[in-house]
Design an enzyme around this catalytic site. Sequence first.
Site, PDB file in Angstrom:
ATOM      1  N   HIS A 101       0.851  -1.201   0.000  1.00 42.30           N
ATOM      2  CA  HIS A 101       0.000   0.000   0.000  1.00 42.30           C
ATOM      3  C   HIS A 101       0.886   1.251   0.000  1.00 42.30           C
ATOM      4  O   HIS A 101       1.954   1.259   0.607  1.00 42.30           O
ATOM      5  CB  HIS A 101      -0.921  -0.010   1.225  1.00 42.30           C
ATOM      6  CG  HIS A 101      -1.945   1.080   1.158  1.00 42.30           C
ATOM      7  ND1 HIS A 101      -1.677   2.359   1.564  1.00 42.30           N
ATOM      8  CD2 HIS A 101      -3.212   1.076   0.684  1.00 42.30           C
ATOM      9  CE1 HIS A 101      -2.762   3.108   1.357  1.00 42.30           C
ATOM     10  NE2 HIS A 101      -3.700   2.357   0.818  1.00 42.30           N
ATOM     11  N   GLU A 173      -3.991   2.007  -7.295  1.00 47.90           N
ATOM     12  CA  GLU A 173      -4.354   3.148  -6.451  1.00 47.90           C
ATOM     13  C   GLU A 173      -3.377   4.287  -6.710  1.00 47.90           C
ATOM     14  O   GLU A 173      -2.286   4.320  -6.105  1.00 47.90           O
ATOM     15  CB  GLU A 173      -4.287   2.763  -4.973  1.00 47.90           C
ATOM     16  CG  GLU A 173      -5.172   1.598  -4.597  1.00 47.90           C
ATOM     17  CD  GLU A 173      -5.440   1.564  -3.103  1.00 47.90           C
ATOM     18  OE1 GLU A 173      -6.593   1.794  -2.706  1.00 47.90           O
ATOM     19  OE2 GLU A 173      -4.503   1.337  -2.333  1.00 47.90           O
TER      20      GLU A 173
HETATM   21  P1  PGA Z   1      -9.524   6.262   0.406  1.00 46.73           P
HETATM   22  O1  PGA Z   1      -8.380   5.178   0.699  1.00 46.73           O
HETATM   23  O2  PGA Z   1     -10.675   5.525  -0.232  1.00 46.73           O
HETATM   24  O3  PGA Z   1      -9.891   6.807   1.754  1.00 46.73           O
HETATM   25  O4  PGA Z   1      -8.947   7.289  -0.507  1.00 46.73           O
HETATM   26  C1  PGA Z   1      -8.067   4.199  -0.253  1.00 46.73           C
HETATM   27  C2  PGA Z   1      -6.871   3.383   0.165  1.00 46.73           C
HETATM   28  O5  PGA Z   1      -5.970   3.903   0.817  1.00 46.73           O
HETATM   29  O6  PGA Z   1      -6.790   2.191  -0.155  1.00 46.73           O
END
Ligand code: PGA
Length: 267
Positions: A101, A173
């Site tokens: 992540h 992401e």
């Molecule tokens: P968020 O987080 O939906 O609050 O932007 C997503 C993540 O960190 O996986």
Amino acid sequence: MKSHVKRLYVGSNLKMYKTVQQTVAYFRGLDDLTRDIPESELCLFAAASYTALYTVSAELSKMRVYLGAQDLFWEDTGPYTGAVSPIMLKECGVRVVQVGHSERRRHFGETDSSVNKKVRASLHHGFTTLICIGETIEEKSWNVTEERLRQQVKIALNNVRPGQLSKVWLAYEPVWAIGEEGTPATPEYANRMHQVIRDVLMVKFSNEGQFVPILYGGSVNTENAIEMIAQPEVDGLYIGRSAWRATEFNLLIRQVRSVWLEKSNSD
Ligand code: PGA
């Protein structure tokens, strides 16, 4: 090449917010609310804090929601103060392990190479492994997003065998889209990047690469989730803030599910 993923994948990263009891209540609530949706159609999961994992799996048997961990260390045992091994996670009933992540990369020095070690350890121990990738705002401004994604996927999956791929999920992401300060990617942009990721998988693993779910994450909410899941290359969503209340998450899941059903029926 198009995605051949046959289920909808939706999960939440709970980050560092919930106490043990709050996490148990969350899983219990989400499980009750979503029990009617067949598992063959929706794969639902949430990645909780280490401290809550054992209690969640001990208190809630036969959960429909897969229990996830937010990280792991690659060694089984040893002098690694503060680390948690795959064996320990197994003992806690974990099924999904998130690796790489962007908050781990940013605050805890995670690199592509450590992500690869973790991915291999996680797969070796039979966990479904959710690999998070995404470009930073700088990389986007330098126009190297696609190279960066290719590099992240290739390194994360280095020395992973095709036979292990059925346990790999990817979350795209973009770092600039995550959290309070984030701006969600447009659905078209996300779709294009998912295509880039799919192409890398296909080159590396041939046909097996079609079946790896690619989830989008980064400021997903009730306003953008539908358009996002309507994209042909988006197989699921990975959600932070908008999924931390089980009731709201359940509503979002149902909205997304109906769009996903239409999409998969029209294939
Ligand atoms: P968020 O987080 O939906 O609050 O932007 C997503 C993540 O960190 O996986």
